[in-house]
Design a protein around this motif. Sequence first.
Motif, PDB file in Angstrom:
ATOM      1  N   VAL A 131      22.798  30.251 -13.127  1.00  0.00           N
ATOM      2  CA  VAL A 131      21.561  30.557 -13.853  1.00  0.00           C
ATOM      3  C   VAL A 131      20.877  31.694 -13.107  1.00  0.00           C
ATOM      4  O   VAL A 131      20.589  31.564 -11.905  1.00  0.00           O
ATOM      5  N   ASP A 132      20.606  32.790 -13.779  1.00  0.00           N
ATOM      6  CA  ASP A 132      20.000  33.969 -13.136  1.00  0.00           C
ATOM      7  C   ASP A 132      18.490  33.769 -13.053  1.00  0.00           C
ATOM      8  O   ASP A 132      17.721  34.221 -13.907  1.00  0.00           O
ATOM      9  N   VAL A 133      18.051  33.085 -11.983  1.00  0.00           N
ATOM     10  CA  VAL A 133      16.628  32.770 -11.803  1.00  0.00           C
ATOM     11  C   VAL A 133      15.824  34.035 -11.548  1.00  0.00           C
ATOM     12  O   VAL A 133      14.691  34.175 -12.016  1.00  0.00           O
ATOM     13  N   VAL A 134      16.386  34.967 -10.809  1.00  0.00           N
ATOM     14  CA  VAL A 134      15.660  36.190 -10.453  1.00  0.00           C
ATOM     15  C   VAL A 134      15.282  36.969 -11.699  1.00  0.00           C
ATOM     16  O   VAL A 134      14.136  37.417 -11.867  1.00  0.00           O
ATOM     17  N   GLN A 135      16.211  37.144 -12.623  1.00  0.00           N
ATOM     18  CA  GLN A 135      15.914  37.871 -13.854  1.00  0.00           C
ATOM     19  C   GLN A 135      14.852  37.142 -14.674  1.00  0.00           C
ATOM     20  O   GLN A 135      13.945  37.766 -15.234  1.00  0.00           O
ATOM     21  N   THR A 136      14.937  35.804 -14.705  1.00  0.00           N
ATOM     22  CA  THR A 136      13.946  35.017 -15.451  1.00  0.00           C
ATOM     23  C   THR A 136      12.560  35.190 -14.862  1.00  0.00           C
ATOM     24  O   THR A 136      11.569  35.358 -15.596  1.00  0.00           O
ATOM     25  N   SER A 143       4.185  33.235 -14.160  1.00  0.00           N
ATOM     26  CA  SER A 143       4.565  31.868 -13.819  1.00  0.00           C
ATOM     27  C   SER A 143       5.282  31.780 -12.473  1.00  0.00           C
ATOM     28  O   SER A 143       5.734  30.697 -12.090  1.00  0.00           O
ATOM     29  N   VAL A 144       5.381  32.890 -11.748  1.00  0.00           N
ATOM     30  CA  VAL A 144       6.119  32.903 -10.472  1.00  0.00           C
ATOM     31  C   VAL A 144       5.154  32.596  -9.333  1.00  0.00           C
ATOM     32  O   VAL A 144       4.096  33.230  -9.231  1.00  0.00           O
ATOM     33  N   PRO A 145       5.476  31.641  -8.445  1.00  0.00           N
ATOM     34  CA  PRO A 145       4.609  31.350  -7.290  1.00  0.00           C
ATOM     35  C   PRO A 145       4.474  32.562  -6.374  1.00  0.00           C
ATOM     36  O   PRO A 145       5.357  33.431  -6.330  1.00  0.00           O
ATOM     37  N   GLU A 146       3.357  32.595  -5.598  1.00  0.00           N
ATOM     38  CA  GLU A 146       3.086  33.749  -4.739  1.00  0.00           C
ATOM     39  C   GLU A 146       4.135  33.908  -3.642  1.00  0.00           C
ATOM     40  O   GLU A 146       4.484  35.025  -3.269  1.00  0.00           O
ATOM     41  N   ASN A 147       4.628  32.788  -3.105  1.00  0.00           N
ATOM     42  CA  ASN A 147       5.627  32.909  -2.036  1.00  0.00           C
ATOM     43  C   ASN A 147       6.940  33.504  -2.553  1.00  0.00           C
ATOM     44  O   ASN A 147       7.630  34.247  -1.847  1.00  0.00           O
ATOM     45  N   ILE A 148       7.289  33.206  -3.825  1.00  0.00           N
ATOM     46  CA  ILE A 148       8.495  33.805  -4.424  1.00  0.00           C
ATOM     47  C   ILE A 148       8.270  35.296  -4.659  1.00  0.00           C
ATOM     48  O   ILE A 148       9.160  36.126  -4.446  1.00  0.00           O
ATOM     49  N   LYS A 149       7.027  35.650  -5.090  1.00  0.00           N
ATOM     50  CA  LYS A 149       6.723  37.077  -5.278  1.00  0.00           C
ATOM     51  C   LYS A 149       6.844  37.841  -3.949  1.00  0.00           C
ATOM     52  O   LYS A 149       7.330  38.976  -3.911  1.00  0.00           O
ATOM     53  N   ALA A 150       6.378  37.217  -2.874  1.00  0.00           N
ATOM     54  CA  ALA A 150       6.471  37.862  -1.560  1.00  0.00           C
ATOM     55  C   ALA A 150       7.938  38.088  -1.172  1.00  0.00           C
ATOM     56  O   ALA A 150       8.285  39.109  -0.568  1.00  0.00           O
TER      57      ALA A 150
END
Length: 707
Positions: A131-136, A143-150
Amino acid sequence: MAKLLTDRILEHLGARGETNLLDLADEFQEDHQKIVGAAKSLETVDGLIVVKPISKKKWELTDEGRHIIEHGSHEAVVYNAVPDEGIPQAKLVKSSPYAKVGFSKAMVTGWIELDKSGDVPIVRKKVPSIVDVVQTHLKNLSSVPENIKAEYKKRKLLQEVVIKSMRLEKGPNFSTKVEKLEADLTSDLLVNGTWKDKKFKPYNFEALGASLPIGHLHPLLKVRHEFRKIFLEMGFTEMETNNYVENSFWNFDALFQPQQHPARDAHDTFFISEPRISTKFPMEYLERVKTVHSKGAYGSQGYRYDWKLEEAQKNLLRTHTTSNSARMLYKLMEKGEFKPVKYFSIDRVFRNETLDATHLAEFHQVEGVIADYNLTLGNLIGTLYEFFSKLGITQLQFKPAYNPYTEPSMEIFCFHNGLEKWIEIGNSGMFRPEMILPMNLPPDVNVIAWGLSLERPTMIKYGLNNIRDLVGPKVDMEMVHNNPLCRLEKTSRMTRLQWKTRQQEEKSVKTQSNQETKIKQVAEHPSEKPKFVRQQLVIFCDPQYPISFILSFIRVVAPYFRVSLSTHVHSTVTNFPKKLAGFGSLYFSKDANVDISFTVIWKPIGLDPIMVLPGMHKILGMVNIARYLNRLVEQVDTNVLKYETNGPLYASKIDFYLDKIHYALHDSDRVLPMHIHKTSCYIMGKDISIIDLILEDIDKCQIREKM
């Protein structure tokens, strides 16, 4: 249009009470900068509005992030490129623009595996689907958490953008209509009397006048100007250095730098792609350079390799201004008769350096060159002392170094009073015969040269710790404007000579007084000695080349100093000579309060012994150890092994013989003339010297002529 926009802003502010210029730009469908300009215009009206700065952060996709939205994440693209039967790793990493990054990420996430069992590494799928989570995530950032954005920011898929704007509020004199304020009290207003009903802009009597549009010298140019004046004061001529693009022949080959030298690699040098090569060379000179490289000439065996013209033709950004020195020396001999010259240059050079706080890929080199008859290393050292004394630097040290085009070569160190330590400030040497003789310079002409950076003394002068504060996009223009002119603390030549003369006179008077006091003390207290600083000296010596001279030295100084000698055998010694079993045992003392304590450690290190002083300072070679010990004991008792107290001529003669002994020990074919004094059995006359002690313990047949 601008007036209409200001009216709309006031009407909006009157209805809402406050507003944000970012929201206002969206509502008015106007460019944000136009809104800002209109707001600033309203701000000039006293008390009309209140402006407060604000900032807003938001996440934006980078080009790489937009590529992922369109094609999928790098790891997903790599996974999808792997067929069921697998694919060679080399082929996989060429399958897409970001395949190398995607391969690493897919390996970390466990999507693929690398099979190294065969001759070629094969990449295979490790999971049946993904599952391509990055593209999603990138398609819907809200809807992306701040730590994932970092994390995505570290991967350079996202960038955080800060938008600065302003918030507007009503001021104490707010109105939806703006009355134009008069800027000048004109004659018409005075004649008609209408000035009484007009409002005028307030005058700021404390405002400064407009700055004159004048330039400011950069600190590098300020220091460069001082360096240039020093060279001109010393009678140097400035070389032309306006050719940043140079060919490899003049930059390397003419300087006797071999074509396999690491500096000629793309990792160290910027090569030019267009034009890639040069074709015009002085062919007769080129053939001589080729010969000295490939076959040897002028007493040198050269490098013995196949010299290639194609390598010499390559164009590059010059790595040093010494290439210009070579050009100038060649042009000098083109005129026919040689005339002594003194050249200097201060200009940019380029090297493929890793950028850090002290290194740049582009910097300045300060170079001085002197060509004259029969120049020696003493001329170079004397010139360097004169040059650096004009910079206010009087404490110099020199360390042997290696350069392909100078021999001997020396690194130059000076004592930095602010840092309280010795720092390297330049390099120097004498041009090799293999470099200057192909130019047809006379055989008895030598060339001395030295070079240093312009950036380092500038940083020291202006108190900068990071070279990027001096050169580059991070330079503070206020620093350039406000730094004073460079004024090096230097004195005139006459003043320095007067100061040296006065110092010598004071030293002479002081020495005479000390000698008289010492004679008086010895006469009154014959058993007392001057105070001596205890010495603990460690000597590493190869048992195959024992330093027997130490035993003769101790025998001579034992009546005047308390001396102890102990020995140890290092674990690396396999066959210790039996004849050294009792070495120095006669001089071993258990007394801890001796004046000089020798510890000889037998260790296989080769011909030259090494003496280690307190503070980890090292002295290499028997002759240099002898010099140090002679000066050490002479400080206390001038009647033991006379050396420098007998005057400079006496000391120079000892140094001459010591150097000859050193050369003879390292070359069995050398013969050293040692003539016994006619009226004495000692080399130097009636007094025994350090030379006699050394000759007692080495094979005299190798260094003496038959009498």
